[in-house]
Each structure stands twice: as C-alpha cells, then as structure tokens.
Design a protein around this motif. Sequence first.
Motif, short mmCIF file in Angstrom:
data_model
loop_
_atom_site.label_atom_id
_atom_site.label_comp_id
_atom_site.label_asym_id
_atom_site.label_seq_id
_atom_site.Cartn_x
_atom_site.Cartn_y
_atom_site.Cartn_z
N GLU A 3 -2.31 -6.11 -8.74
CA GLU A 3 -0.95 -6.60 -8.94
C GLU A 3 -0.03 -6.22 -7.79
O GLU A 3 0.89 -6.96 -7.45
CB GLU A 3 -0.38 -6.06 -10.25
N ALA A 4 -0.29 -5.07 -7.16
CA ALA A 4 0.58 -4.60 -6.09
C ALA A 4 0.48 -5.47 -4.84
O ALA A 4 1.46 -5.59 -4.08
CB ALA A 4 0.23 -3.15 -5.73
N PHE A 5 -0.67 -6.09 -4.61
CA PHE A 5 -0.88 -6.83 -3.36
C PHE A 5 -0.96 -8.35 -3.55
O PHE A 5 -1.06 -9.07 -2.57
CB PHE A 5 -2.17 -6.35 -2.68
N VAL A 6 -0.93 -8.82 -4.77
CA VAL A 6 -1.11 -10.25 -5.00
C VAL A 6 0.01 -11.05 -4.31
O VAL A 6 1.17 -10.69 -4.34
CB VAL A 6 -1.14 -10.55 -6.52
N GLY A 7 -0.40 -12.10 -3.61
CA GLY A 7 0.56 -12.95 -2.91
C GLY A 7 0.92 -12.48 -1.52
O GLY A 7 1.66 -13.15 -0.82
N GLN A 8 0.38 -11.32 -1.09
CA GLN A 8 0.71 -10.79 0.22
C GLN A 8 -0.32 -11.19 1.27
O GLN A 8 -1.48 -11.48 0.95
CB GLN A 8 0.83 -9.26 0.18
N ASN A 9 0.10 -11.16 2.52
CA ASN A 9 -0.79 -11.39 3.64
C ASN A 9 -1.36 -10.08 4.15
O ASN A 9 -2.38 -10.05 4.81
CB ASN A 9 -0.02 -12.09 4.77
N SER A 10 -0.68 -8.98 3.85
CA SER A 10 -1.10 -7.65 4.30
C SER A 10 -1.57 -6.81 3.12
O SER A 10 -1.11 -6.98 2.00
CB SER A 10 0.06 -6.93 5.00
N GLY A 11 -2.49 -5.86 3.40
CA GLY A 11 -3.09 -5.10 2.31
C GLY A 11 -2.95 -3.60 2.40
O GLY A 11 -3.72 -2.88 1.75
N LEU A 12 -1.99 -3.10 3.18
CA LEU A 12 -1.81 -1.65 3.28
C LEU A 12 -0.66 -1.14 2.43
O LEU A 12 -0.72 -0.03 1.90
CB LEU A 12 -1.58 -1.23 4.74
N CYS A 13 0.39 -1.92 2.30
CA CYS A 13 1.57 -1.52 1.52
C CYS A 13 1.87 -2.63 0.52
O CYS A 13 2.39 -3.69 0.88
CB CYS A 13 2.76 -1.27 2.44
#
Length: 340
Positions: A3-13
């Motif tokens: 859920e924290a990263f869904v829809g993002q292009n980056s995966g660190l924050c």
Amino acid sequence: MDEAFVGQNSGLCGAAVPGELFLRTGLHTGNVGFTVEVRGQAPSLDPAWEDVVEVSFYPLSEQSFLVQWAGEDSWELDLKEGLDYRVRYCAQGMDQAREKDVRLDDEPVLDRYLLQLWPAPPEPDRIVRQTSQRAARAHDYARQLPDDGFRVRAIMAQRRAYLTPEGTESFCDAESPHGIADMAVISREADLQSVREQLTSLSSYPTALPWDWTATFVVPADDRVGYIEAFLEQIGEHAFALGTVLASLESGEDYYLAFVTPTEFEQLSRLLTAHRMSAESVRDGRWTRSVSWEERAASSVIRAWAIANGHKGSAAPGAAITWSLESPEAPEEAGQDRPA
C-alpha cells in the motif's frame, strides 16, 4: 508495504498511504546510519549520495515521528500539520548492506541515509539518482504493483495544490504535464459554455454524456444566483445514469469537480476525510431545490413569448427562465436565450 508504494515510480520511500512514509534500507537486520533534516526550502544535493528519490508528504497530525521498524524507538520531527512537504530520501551503501544482510552492533556501519523535508506544493514522486542494484529492484517492485487508486490520489493532489500560494502553477506543471487534467476548477461566475468546455476536457469525461437537455435547461427565477449549481446538478444526474459520479471536492470560492467511478468516489471520500476535507456526489437537489413540472411548463411559455417579441430570456418575478447552451460543433442560432 504494498500500500505504501502503490502507484509510485520509485520504491525507496513509499508515500501512497496518507500521513505515512515507508522507508526502505539495504540492510535487513541491524542499525543503519540515519539523519533527518527539516529545511525551509529545497537543499542542494550532495553528489556523494548514490541513490536519491523524492516524494510529497502531508502530515495528518500535530506530531510526526521517525519510528524504528518494530517501534523499539522513535524521534519526533518538527513538521507542521496541514502543510505540504517535499521529501528527499538519499541512500549510500545499499548493495554492500544487502549483501551483508545482518549487522551486529559492534560491526562497522554499511549503509547510511538522509531524509530531507521542506515545504513545497504536491508533485509526483520521482527518481533523482539510481546507482545500486538494491534500489533498481525496489523501483521495479513499485512499478509492478497493481494500482486502483492512482488517479484518486492524483485528483487529491490537484485539489491540495490549490490550497498553496503557488498552487495553480504546481497544478498545471506537475499534475497535468500533457495538458490533460483529472479535476476542473470552475468559478461561480463562469458561463455555462465554459463549464461544459472544462468538464469535457477532463481525462475521465464520459463521452456518452448527453447535452441535448441543455436546450431547455430551467433555472427558477427566485434562485438565479444558483444557476451554476443547478447546471452542475443536471450534469451529475446524466453522469450518474451512465454509472459515473460527478464529485465535488469541498467547494470554496470555486468548484472543484471530477468524474470518477463509484469505487473511486469511495476512495476519494476516505482520503479527503483523512485530510479534513470532504467530497459529495453532485446530483439533482444537491445545492438547489428541484424544479417542478409546472415551472418547466411556465418557462416554455415565457421562452416562446420572449423569442417572438425579441427579448432575451426576460421573466416576470416568481416565474422561471431558461438558458440555451450553444453546441461547440454548431453555429450560434438566432434567438438564443441568455439568463435574465
């Protein structure tokens, strides 16, 4: 974590969950070097950092904390509730730490991190610098997540952009880079043709939405100041019949409107509630009283009389008036009405 990263292009924050940031490290178990800086403006980027990403963050409480993985310890951050921040997350040594996997307390620190925050309007997340394989895999992971709420968050970011002094510029540049918006901002003083043009330009505009009803659109004479509201309600009614919700995002001086699916409307309502805002489904009677059949019939008589006598939508007190809307594809017709 998904859920924290869904829809993002980056995966660190990960910043997809309202009010939270999920920070990934190279090390699996053990302590890492970590520094937090809250700045007044965007800081310069030190070239020593190997992997760098940026996201936007909106605190939902009076206190924000940096918290260890299982809550063993925490440190309060000097962030203001209700203020948009830009977040830069910098990393160094992620591959070495990932290979080591577990670090004991008496062993050298392998990976270090810097979290910088400063006030800034919302923008999409981005990868500033990528060096390590650990970061590359994390970014691939984020991009492969199924996302049902990305457009909802984009709409919300556009709405919040208007709450900041630089909001309009940020909205145009960051949220609609190709000239296609998810949200329309309509003035209470707008004319009906402008309302139609703005709504039809939205990326989610339902192409099957009919407009033939506008030729006999009726506004009660004792409610003329609400002609925009009445017009939007009718658009919402026709959209609802197609299975689409015309959502109004907590109006202020202007109306903030978006076409969404019923599921997206539920998600949007939850997100806005978390940000102390609200959304409503625009349908007949939402802002104005419904027009009776007697008023519709009376307005037809008045309209015919006005056209025959060369007047433009004149109406006696207590009667109703009509407003005819020109189609963008058709030339203006003679005798077209305008509001009295």
